[in-house]
Structures are given as C-alpha cells and as structure tokens.
Write a protein that holds these residues in place. Sequence first.
Motif, PDB file in Angstrom:
ATOM      1  N   ASP A 182      13.726  32.662   8.749  1.00  0.00           N
ATOM      2  CA  ASP A 182      13.065  31.424   9.142  1.00  0.00           C
ATOM      3  C   ASP A 182      14.043  30.278   9.372  1.00  0.00           C
ATOM      4  O   ASP A 182      13.628  29.134   9.529  1.00  0.00           O
ATOM      5  N   ASP A 183      15.319  30.557   9.414  1.00  0.00           N
ATOM      6  CA  ASP A 183      16.334  29.527   9.630  1.00  0.00           C
ATOM      7  C   ASP A 183      16.283  29.055  11.084  1.00  0.00           C
ATOM      8  O   ASP A 183      16.419  29.860  12.008  1.00  0.00           O
ATOM      9  N   PRO A 184      16.079  27.743  11.318  1.00  0.00           N
ATOM     10  CA  PRO A 184      16.029  27.254  12.694  1.00  0.00           C
ATOM     11  C   PRO A 184      17.396  27.146  13.350  1.00  0.00           C
ATOM     12  O   PRO A 184      17.497  26.881  14.554  1.00  0.00           O
TER      13      PRO A 184
ATOM     14  N   GLU B   1      13.057  18.083  21.292  1.00  0.00           N
ATOM     15  CA  GLU B   1      14.109  18.213  20.283  1.00  0.00           C
ATOM     16  C   GLU B   1      13.555  18.401  18.873  1.00  0.00           C
ATOM     17  O   GLU B   1      14.297  18.375  17.901  1.00  0.00           O
ATOM     18  N   THR B   2      12.267  18.589  18.756  1.00  0.00           N
ATOM     19  CA  THR B   2      11.621  18.736  17.459  1.00  0.00           C
ATOM     20  C   THR B   2      12.084  19.996  16.729  1.00  0.00           C
ATOM     21  O   THR B   2      12.210  21.057  17.339  1.00  0.00           O
ATOM     22  N   VAL B   3      12.332  19.872  15.430  1.00  0.00           N
ATOM     23  CA  VAL B   3      12.521  21.035  14.553  1.00  0.00           C
ATOM     24  C   VAL B   3      11.315  21.081  13.633  1.00  0.00           C
ATOM     25  O   VAL B   3      11.029  20.134  12.908  1.00  0.00           O
ATOM     26  N   TRP B   4      10.582  22.198  13.686  1.00  0.00           N
ATOM     27  CA  TRP B   4       9.335  22.339  12.933  1.00  0.00           C
ATOM     28  C   TRP B   4       9.399  23.672  12.197  1.00  0.00           C
ATOM     29  O   TRP B   4       9.150  24.723  12.772  1.00  0.00           O
ATOM     30  N   GLY B   5       9.802  23.618  10.936  1.00  0.00           N
ATOM     31  CA  GLY B   5       9.964  24.871  10.203  1.00  0.00           C
ATOM     32  C   GLY B   5      11.011  25.735  10.869  1.00  0.00           C
ATOM     33  O   GLY B   5      12.151  25.313  11.088  1.00  0.00           O
ATOM     34  N   GLN B   6      10.642  26.951  11.220  1.00  0.00           N
ATOM     35  CA  GLN B   6      11.576  27.877  11.860  1.00  0.00           C
ATOM     36  C   GLN B   6      11.732  27.629  13.353  1.00  0.00           C
ATOM     37  O   GLN B   6      12.605  28.200  14.000  1.00  0.00           O
ATOM     38  N   TRP B   7      10.894  26.756  13.918  1.00  0.00           N
ATOM     39  CA  TRP B   7      10.961  26.463  15.350  1.00  0.00           C
ATOM     40  C   TRP B   7      12.013  25.396  15.613  1.00  0.00           C
ATOM     41  O   TRP B   7      12.090  24.389  14.904  1.00  0.00           O
ATOM     42  N   SER B   8      12.818  25.595  16.636  1.00  0.00           N
ATOM     43  CA  SER B   8      13.863  24.636  16.976  1.00  0.00           C
ATOM     44  C   SER B   8      14.224  24.809  18.444  1.00  0.00           C
ATOM     45  O   SER B   8      13.947  25.854  19.052  1.00  0.00           O
ATOM     46  N   PRO B   9      14.861  23.810  19.050  1.00  0.00           N
ATOM     47  CA  PRO B   9      15.312  23.967  20.434  1.00  0.00           C
ATOM     48  C   PRO B   9      16.252  25.162  20.608  1.00  0.00           C
ATOM     49  O   PRO B   9      16.170  25.876  21.604  1.00  0.00           O
ATOM     50  N   LEU B  10      17.125  25.381  19.625  1.00  0.00           N
ATOM     51  CA  LEU B  10      18.072  26.496  19.717  1.00  0.00           C
ATOM     52  C   LEU B  10      17.357  27.824  19.868  1.00  0.00           C
ATOM     53  O   LEU B  10      17.630  28.607  20.787  1.00  0.00           O
ATOM     54  N   ARG B  11      16.427  28.095  18.981  1.00  0.00           N
ATOM     55  CA  ARG B  11      15.705  29.370  19.012  1.00  0.00           C
ATOM     56  C   ARG B  11      14.688  29.404  20.151  1.00  0.00           C
ATOM     57  O   ARG B  11      14.499  30.437  20.810  1.00  0.00           O
ATOM     58  N   GLY B  12      14.026  28.274  20.356  1.00  0.00           N
ATOM     59  CA  GLY B  12      12.963  28.232  21.353  1.00  0.00           C
ATOM     60  C   GLY B  12      13.426  28.495  22.765  1.00  0.00           C
ATOM     61  O   GLY B  12      12.657  28.979  23.601  1.00  0.00           O
ATOM     62  N   ARG B  13      14.677  28.192  23.049  1.00  0.00           N
ATOM     63  CA  ARG B  13      15.194  28.428  24.393  1.00  0.00           C
ATOM     64  C   ARG B  13      15.652  29.857  24.613  1.00  0.00           C
ATOM     65  O   ARG B  13      16.005  30.244  25.729  1.00  0.00           O
TER      66      ARG B  13
ATOM     67  N   GLY C   4      19.472  31.966  12.172  1.00  0.00           N
ATOM     68  CA  GLY C   4      18.165  32.485  12.550  1.00  0.00           C
ATOM     69  C   GLY C   4      18.151  33.230  13.865  1.00  0.00           C
ATOM     70  O   GLY C   4      17.078  33.557  14.380  1.00  0.00           O
ATOM     71  N   LEU C   5      19.331  33.518  14.403  1.00  0.00           N
ATOM     72  CA  LEU C   5      19.432  34.255  15.658  1.00  0.00           C
ATOM     73  C   LEU C   5      19.838  35.712  15.441  1.00  0.00           C
ATOM     74  O   LEU C   5      19.968  36.466  16.399  1.00  0.00           O
TER      75      LEU C   5
END
Length: 273
Positions: A182-184, A246-258, A188-189
Amino acid sequence: MSAEELLGTAGVARRTVDAAESERASRLWWDADADDYLAEHGRDIGEADFVWCPEGLREADARLLGDPTGLRVLEVGSGSAPCARWLAAQGAHPVALDLSSAMLRHAAALGTATGLAVPLVQAGAEHLPFADASFDAACSAFGAVPFVAEPERVMREVVRVLRPGGRWVFAVNHPMRWMFSDDPGPDGLTVQQSYFDRTPYVEIDGDGRATYVEHHRTLGDRVRDLVAAGLVLDDLVEPEWPEDRETVWGQWSPLRGRLFPGTAIFVTHKPHP
C-alpha cells in the motif's frame, strides 16, 4: 487515539476469515476509525458529492447511474453518505446503508448541516433488510464489497432488491493492486505477492482476533459473481489518473496512478425477465 490503538491491533496475519468474523471486524474498525477517516478525507469526498474513487471521477461527469431523477436508489456501504446526499440533490430518493453506527452518526449530522437528510439504515451488505424489487438502482463507491467474505451474496442480495432494468454500479480497489504493497511511493511499484492468492489481509489484536479485514477477488472472480447472480455487465471502467492531479490518498498517488489502475468500477444491470 487511532483505530489501531483503540482496537489493540498487534500485527498482521494471512488466514481465512469467515463472514461473521469479517463483519464483526469491519463494524469495529469503522466505528473506531470514522472520526479520523473523515478528518483526513472529508474534504476529498465532500459533504454532498459523488466521488467514485481517488482518481477523482465524479458521478456528475461520468453518469454511470444514468439520470437519477425520481429514482429510489440504495447506496451500499455509504459511510457518511455524501453520495446519497448528492443523489438527493439531483432529485433521487436515496437510502444510505452502512454497517458502522459511527459513520451513520456522521451521516445524520451532515444531513442536518447540509439540509439533505436521507434515510439511514444500519446493516451488513450480505443481508439487505429490504423487500424484493424495492429499488430502481443501487451503487457503492468503495463501500462494503472489498470487506465482505462472501461478495457473491452481496451481488445476489442487490439483484433481489432491484427492480428489473435497475442498474448496480460499484467501485472497488482494482484487483491488480493486490500484488503490491500500500506504499504510494517507489516501494509500492514492486510486486509483493501473487495476484491469484485470495487469502485475506487481516490485522489482529493480541488474542488473534481480526480488527481489520480486506478480501481479494480477481477480475474473473468479480465477473463470475455478477453473472452467477443474474446481472449483465455493461462496462468495466478503469479510471486513468488525471495529469494534473497531485493528490495522495492512501495507496493512490500520481506515481502509481500513471503506471497502473487503482480502481475498477463495474457497471451492471438486472435484466428484464
């Protein structure tokens, strides 16, 4: 005091959890965490807004439920019920159902504050306390479905309370997220476990009792549950991460979301006989 402290969470276990233990853990967790969760995410979900997921997809734009005007709509796992209040503002007749009394207390207070009070019902999603064919539509934005041991029962119950032609739309963690922590951030990759391992994630207290439970189903499992319940799958929406978000919401983040999806939204309906 955090929910973990209140519940005496002492560690993590990977083991099977039946429906009763899972429901008990979810009720205790959300009762203990309601204040903190809404303090952290209340602005993200709004007081009377329908946000499907951390990617920021709103029902006002997506219209996955269609025109709600005049419809009797059941929100399953409503939390503090911002989605139900948004539906009420659009002319629908929503009912908000949740397992947690603490979340429903927040829902009642926000209903008064916004002038958009909606009927509130405390119950689990696997046993809906409503008559057959009593709703025109049903929805769930990360409510209930990932936290129940037998999601197939939720699907059958929703079909039972829906009228023919009624839509059932629900959002859950995208199943592929199960492979990652769950690391954003960058950690977490990296794949941590098998996508096919359906053993629940369980946090336990010092006596080994579950204090938090989350269940995993593959995409195929979700589709089979829907089909077995008699539903028709109309669409599977995998919201992309907006470039400017640019929101980080728990495990969700721009890094992972893209790089990979975080949410799966199943758009279904109950067919006419």
